[in-house]
Scaffold this active site. Structure first.
Site, mmCIF file in Angstrom:
data_model
loop_
_atom_site.group_PDB
_atom_site.id
_atom_site.type_symbol
_atom_site.label_atom_id
_atom_site.label_comp_id
_atom_site.label_asym_id
_atom_site.label_seq_id
_atom_site.Cartn_x
_atom_site.Cartn_y
_atom_site.Cartn_z
ATOM 1 N N HIS A 49 -14.066 -87.871 -7.331
ATOM 2 C CA HIS A 49 -13.879 -86.617 -7.785
ATOM 3 C C HIS A 49 -13.234 -84.822 -6.757
ATOM 4 O O HIS A 49 -14.353 -85.356 -6.601
ATOM 5 C CB HIS A 49 -12.737 -86.254 -9.066
ATOM 6 C CG HIS A 49 -12.033 -85.190 -10.039
ATOM 7 N ND1 HIS A 49 -11.863 -83.920 -9.738
ATOM 8 C CD2 HIS A 49 -11.100 -85.784 -10.415
ATOM 9 C CE1 HIS A 49 -11.540 -83.527 -10.357
ATOM 10 N NE2 HIS A 49 -10.315 -84.891 -11.149
ATOM 11 N N ASP A 67 -22.031 -87.294 -11.969
ATOM 12 C CA ASP A 67 -20.406 -86.507 -12.609
ATOM 13 C C ASP A 67 -20.469 -87.669 -13.977
ATOM 14 O O ASP A 67 -19.802 -88.834 -13.308
ATOM 15 C CB ASP A 67 -19.799 -86.862 -11.523
ATOM 16 C CG ASP A 67 -17.916 -86.256 -12.068
ATOM 17 O OD1 ASP A 67 -17.799 -86.138 -13.294
ATOM 18 O OD2 ASP A 67 -17.582 -86.100 -11.513
ATOM 19 N N GLN A 69 -15.694 -89.579 -16.521
ATOM 20 C CA GLN A 69 -15.134 -90.859 -16.673
ATOM 21 C C GLN A 69 -16.361 -91.510 -17.809
ATOM 22 O O GLN A 69 -16.090 -92.995 -18.032
ATOM 23 C CB GLN A 69 -14.839 -91.118 -15.291
ATOM 24 C CG GLN A 69 -13.640 -90.137 -14.971
ATOM 25 C CD GLN A 69 -12.258 -90.133 -16.819
ATOM 26 O OE1 GLN A 69 -12.356 -90.793 -17.498
ATOM 27 N NE2 GLN A 69 -11.573 -89.025 -15.812
ATOM 28 N N LYS A 89 -12.749 -84.899 -22.487
ATOM 29 C CA LYS A 89 -12.313 -86.036 -22.247
ATOM 30 C C LYS A 89 -12.977 -86.868 -23.339
ATOM 31 O O LYS A 89 -13.017 -88.203 -22.940
ATOM 32 C CB LYS A 89 -12.706 -86.424 -20.706
ATOM 33 C CG LYS A 89 -11.888 -85.860 -19.629
ATOM 34 C CD LYS A 89 -11.730 -86.611 -18.386
ATOM 35 C CE LYS A 89 -11.070 -85.815 -16.948
ATOM 36 N NZ LYS A 89 -10.143 -85.623 -16.521
ATOM 37 N N CYS A 98 -6.696 -86.245 -7.922
ATOM 38 C CA CYS A 98 -7.736 -85.404 -7.587
ATOM 39 C C CYS A 98 -8.638 -85.508 -6.726
ATOM 40 O O CYS A 98 -10.066 -86.282 -6.952
ATOM 41 C CB CYS A 98 -8.621 -85.206 -9.098
ATOM 42 S SG CYS A 98 -6.996 -83.358 -9.309
#
Ligand code: PMP
Length: 405
Positions: free
Chosen positions: A123, A200, A203, A226, A364
């Site tokens: 991203h 990261d 997700q 999220k 993104c």
């Protein structure tokens, strides 16, 4: 599925509405998730019944909010299986967490001629802060590519690493391809060269069990919104040894020990990285969101989401001229696709007319678009409050829209 579906759906009243005179189907969960009632109630409680700035007061409300905020830190620590609560820093979200490391770690450890490794599927939030750090320090960015099926070419990692590599940043799960990356293996390889790794987790945290000690990652970032919590709150986990060694990110109240005009000394962890008034209501409500999914069971959630993913993938593949981007064997409930020659913006608008919310655009992730030579994609993303019936409506809508073109 062995959790009570009707009860779960009742916890998300927002889903029970019509859009364009159709039952609303929300398949934009990778962008943001909906909030269950206990989270909404927590925000209400800390707006209507208890409110005062944290850490600075001796009065009842200040003590209550401070305790709730620090309790949220313990909830996050348990959720990530971190060793120490001081390793949990509240930020405004994944983007800020990554920027914190890119700014502060690089200020201390990145020099001219050094290198940072990211992957082709990141991203923008896990590319641009590193690029900016490279510009500041005259360092360079190296990129680990992915194969057309959406899996990282991990076998190339060794060849990208040099004695100038200072940090590696990688998504646990791709927001476009849905790929679950082999981060434990990536971390093992990086560590064998003494290179720290930032994961990261924007997700992954909502969909899989996270154990930062087992992964042995050096940093892990995720966002409250999220994971069924509020916007404007997120987390950076960092190993104490790194966080202690890094200079503060933002200056201001709370992050200091003592201020004089000649010299300021800094507070202990985690406060050293939490300048100013934090989004304490957000942190408290995110704690409730984490408890909510833990009560259901992350493993149950993951297995149900897999059923949704497999069902949707099979149904979509049965459609002629539908191309799915990213078919890694390890995936979460994210499907990016192209239907015939229909532009994603048209497709997204027509799906919306039928009550179905998907995301369209560059997501993104410009390098992912460039990899496949497209200017945009359509993304459907599922989570545990979605249903097989909703996937049926979605696939029926795709068929109907195709006939229109
Ligand atoms: N990384 C990934 C993989 C993401 O999907 C996102 C959000 N789309 C981010 C980082 C940025 O998260 P936020 O906007 O919450 O800071």
């Amino acid at each position: 599925m062995d959790f009570n579906y009707q009860d779960i759906r009742k916890d998300f009243p927002i889903l029970d509405q019509q859009v364009n005179k159709r039952p609303w189907v929300y398949f934009d969960n990778a962008a943001t998730t909906q909030r269950p009632l206990p989270v909404v109630e927590k925000i209400r409680e800390f707006s209507l019944q208890t409110n005062a700035n944290i850490h600075r007061g001796t009065h009842a409300h200040a003590i209550r909010t401070t305790e709730a905020y620090e309790n949220a830190r313990d909830i996050v620590r348990d959720f990530l299986h971190a060793k120490e609560r001081e390793e949990i820093i509240f930020t405004h979200g994944t983007t800020e967490s990554i920027n914190l490391v890119a700014r502060s770690f690089c200020e201390k450890f990145l020099s001219e001629g050094d290198e940072i490794i990211v992957t082709e599927m990141e991203h923008h939030a896990n590319i641009v802060p590193w690029q900016m750090a490279c510009e500041r320090h005259h360092a360079s960015l190296k990129v680990l590519p992915f194969a057309d099926n959406g899996t990282l070419k991990t076998e190339l990692l060794e060849s990208l690493i040099s004695d100038r590599t200072k940090i590696l940043a990688v998504a646990h799960v791709s927001n476009t391809l849905g790929t679950v990356n082999p981060i434990k293996e990536i971390i093992r390889i990086a560590h064998s060269h003494n290179i720290p790794v930032l994961v990261d987790g924007a997700q992954s945290a909502p969909h899989t069990t996270i154990d930062v000690q087992d992964l042995d990652c050096d940093f892990f970032a995720f966002s409250g919104h999220k994971i069924y919590g509020p916007t404007g709150i997120g987390v950076l986990y960092g190993k104490r040894s790194w966080l202690d060694a890094m200079p503060p990110f933002l200056g201001g109240g709370e992050m200091i020990d003592r201020v004089t005009f000649e010299k300021t000394t800094y507070n202990e962890l985690p406060h050293k990285f939490e300048a100013g008034t934090p989004h304490y209501v957000g942190a408290i409500a995110m704690g409730s969101a984490i408890q909510y999914i833990e009560n259901i069971g992350i493993d149950k959630i993951a297995s149900y989401e897999h059923q949704l993913l497999n069902y949707a993938t099979d149904q979509m593949k049965a459609l002629k001229n539908l191309k799915i981007f990213g078919e890694s064997p390890e995936k979460t409930g994210v499907i990016c696709f192209q239907l015939d020659q229909i532009h994603p913006f048209d497709l997204g608008t027509l799906l919306d007319q039928l009550g179905i919310a998907v995301r369209t655009g560059r997501l993104c992730a410009d390098p992912v678009m460039d990899h496949f030579g497209v200017t945009a994609m359509t993304r459907a993303s599922f989570t545990f409050y979605n249903t097989i019936e909703e996937i049926d409506s979605f696939v029926a809508a795709l068929k109907r829209i195709r006939l229109m073109f």
